[in-house]
Design a protein around this motif. Structure first.
Motif, PDB file in Angstrom:
ATOM      1  N   TYR A   1     -16.907 -15.139  17.963  1.00 29.11           N
ATOM      2  CA  TYR A   1     -15.542 -14.417  17.982  1.00 29.11           C
ATOM      3  C   TYR A   1     -15.347 -13.852  19.555  1.00 29.11           C
ATOM      4  N   ARG A   2     -14.110 -13.978  19.880  1.00 32.32           N
ATOM      5  CA  ARG A   2     -13.646 -13.484  21.005  1.00 32.32           C
ATOM      6  C   ARG A   2     -13.590 -11.988  20.653  1.00 32.32           C
ATOM      7  N   ILE A   3     -13.275 -11.691  19.487  1.00 29.23           N
ATOM      8  CA  ILE A   3     -12.759 -10.226  19.211  1.00 29.23           C
ATOM      9  C   ILE A   3     -13.859  -9.645  18.441  1.00 29.23           C
TER      10      ILE A   3
ATOM     11  N   LEU B   1      -6.610  -7.723  17.388  1.00 28.88           N
ATOM     12  CA  LEU B   1      -7.298  -7.315  16.293  1.00 28.88           C
ATOM     13  C   LEU B   1      -6.246  -7.138  15.152  1.00 28.88           C
ATOM     14  N   ALA B   2      -5.492  -6.287  15.528  1.00 27.23           N
ATOM     15  CA  ALA B   2      -4.404  -5.995  14.530  1.00 27.23           C
ATOM     16  C   ALA B   2      -3.601  -7.094  14.165  1.00 27.23           C
ATOM     17  N   ILE B   3      -3.123  -8.015  14.894  1.00 24.21           N
ATOM     18  CA  ILE B   3      -2.320  -9.446  14.611  1.00 24.21           C
ATOM     19  C   ILE B   3      -3.428 -10.041  13.667  1.00 24.21           C
ATOM     20  N   SER B   4      -4.616 -10.480  14.013  1.00 26.43           N
ATOM     21  CA  SER B   4      -5.496 -11.217  13.482  1.00 26.43           C
ATOM     22  C   SER B   4      -5.751 -10.703  12.097  1.00 26.43           C
ATOM     23  N   GLU B   5      -5.951  -9.416  11.971  1.00 30.99           N
ATOM     24  CA  GLU B   5      -6.386  -8.945  10.526  1.00 30.99           C
ATOM     25  C   GLU B   5      -5.210  -9.400   9.501  1.00 30.99           C
TER      26      GLU B   5
ATOM     27  N   SER C   1      -3.656 -20.086  13.767  1.00 34.29           N
ATOM     28  CA  SER C   1      -3.143 -18.896  14.488  1.00 34.29           C
ATOM     29  C   SER C   1      -4.198 -18.024  14.523  1.00 34.29           C
ATOM     30  N   GLU C   2      -4.875 -17.725  13.484  1.00 35.93           N
ATOM     31  CA  GLU C   2      -6.046 -16.488  13.517  1.00 35.93           C
ATOM     32  C   GLU C   2      -7.043 -16.947  14.603  1.00 35.93           C
TER      33      GLU C   2
ATOM     34  N   ILE D   1      -6.390 -16.293  18.033  1.00 38.80           N
ATOM     35  CA  ILE D   1      -6.401 -14.947  18.718  1.00 38.80           C
ATOM     36  C   ILE D   1      -8.002 -14.560  18.635  1.00 38.80           C
ATOM     37  N   ARG D   2      -8.620 -14.916  17.457  1.00 37.02           N
ATOM     38  CA  ARG D   2      -9.924 -14.004  17.176  1.00 37.02           C
ATOM     39  C   ARG D   2     -11.144 -15.176  17.629  1.00 37.02           C
ATOM     40  N   ASP D   3     -10.968 -16.337  17.673  1.00 39.22           N
ATOM     41  CA  ASP D   3     -12.300 -17.172  17.801  1.00 39.22           C
ATOM     42  C   ASP D   3     -12.568 -17.209  19.593  1.00 39.22           C
TER      43      ASP D   3
END
Length: 375
Positions: free
Chosen positions: A36-38, A48-52, A329-330, A333-335
């Motif tokens: 995970y990047r985040i 984080l907010a967008i990916s959640e 998309s997630e 952002i997150r990976d």
């Protein structure tokens, strides 16, 4: 610059840079090992907010796919039973066509009626026994079922509803029951008690059923089940529940049900038109028309079920595409981008080694003062 011993500025500078490099390398190790990047909000608060949010939507859509698949199973269960209902109706029609010919004597028509009555009883059994996870589908009680096929809470956009009233086999069975019948209002099933007596005219038969104490029943269907479980009653009568939640009792022996006063808890019966009769050629021809009406009704019900099943399948395809794109998309952002993060880690590793060496050099620099003291 002057030579100082108490404050080694070069060592402080080397230590600060080394600390920064060690922190960067630690974060790279965490990202590389977790994927995970985040890993915490501090890594990317907005990301984080967008990916959640994307994760919530993706998870909801995956469950919606399962709901739609369950919806297909419900429809297939109902349609599978209606397939057999069609077969029964076709056989009853064949019997009616056979009974329309005067080559049959009274004994032959009695045998034909016997088979027709058994088939009608099977229609009632199918109506009362076909269920999915405890929800009856073909007895008129299912009405409209809603299936959640979206991740949101909008009833208009995230649900598919289907009305099972068109697939009410109990109505078909009642319409084809031999003999006339009565519809009884049972407003308060828990109040039903005492003895209920049913009789017929034409073909003489009667039955008295002891209903038991008050509070024995919670629904009108339980009252009907109690009547049908009595062997004396079931030999000549059949109890069903219509769409208006009234108890309908038909004579299945070819006679006409006489209106009798029920036990406590129900209003007197109102006459219901009789079903099919196969005792004469004229009645058998009329029965053909009656059966054709029911065949058409079941065909319509099966067509509606097939249409909603196709809709479910398209819904599943659409949901799977949405899950795929939202997951992508997630992931962006997150990976962790492993190649990019490996470059950062390699850079931090080299800087860490160089910083360690330079800190050692900086720590040894003040020793040059000793040469001045020995001079």
């Amino acid at each position: 610059m002057g030579l100082r011993i108490n404050t080694n500025t070069d060592a402080f500078n080397s230590y600060r840079n080394l600390s920064v490099t060690q922190g960067q390398m630690s974060k790279s190790l965490e990202k590389l090992s977790s994927g995970y990047r985040i890993n915490r909000a501090a890594d990317d608060a907005a990301g984080l907010a967008i990916s959640e949010g994307l994760r919530s939507q993706t998870g909801g859509l995956k469950v919606a796919v399962r709901n739609a698949q369950d919806g297909i199973s419900v429809v297939q269960t109902a349609e599978g039973a209606l397939t057999e209902v069609h077969s029964i109706l076709q056989r009853m029609r064949d019997l009616a066509v056979q009974a329309s010919s005067d080559t049959n004597n009274s004994d032959a028509r009695t045998a034909i009626t016997t088979e027709s009555n058994q088939l009608q009883s099977e229609l009632s059994r199918i109506a009362n026994s076909t269920n999915f996870n405890g929800t009856k589908l073909l007895d008129g009680s299912a009405n409209t079922l809603s299936f959640q096929v979206g991740a949101g809470s909008s009833a208009a956009n995230d649900t598919i509803s289907f009305n099972f009233d068109t697939a009410d086999v109990s109505t078909v069975a009642t319409a084809l029951a031999s003999g006339g019948g009565n519809s009884y209002a049972v407003a308060t099933p828990t109040a039903v008690t005492g003895n209920w007596t049913f009789s017929t005219t034409g073909v003489v038969a009667s039955s008295t059923v002891a209903m038991g104490a008050a509070g024995s029943f919670n629904t009108v269907q339980e009252v009907a089940d109690k009547l049908n479980s009595d062997t004396g009653f079931s030999a000549n009568f059949r109890a069903t529940v219509d769409q208006s939640n009234k108890l309908v009792v038909n004579a299945t022996n070819g006679g006409t049900l006489a209106t009798t006063a029920p036990g406590t808890g129900g209003a007197a019966g109102a006459a219901v038109s009789g079903g099919i009769q196969l005792d004469t050629a004229a009645n058998a021809r009329t029965a053909i028309d009656s059966i054709d009406v029911q065949i058409k009704a079941v065909s319509t019900a099966r067509a509606n079920l097939g249409a909603v099943q196709n809709r479910f399948e398209h819904t599943i395809n659409n949901l799977n595409v949405a899950v795929e794109n939202l997951s992508a998309s997630e992931s962006r952002i997150r990976d962790t981008d492993m190649a990019q993060e490996m470059m950062s880690f390699t850079r931090s590793q080299i800087l860490s080694q160089a910083g360690t060496a330079m800190l050692a050099q900086a720590n040894s620099a003040p020793q040059n003062v000793l040469s001045l003291l020995r001079g």
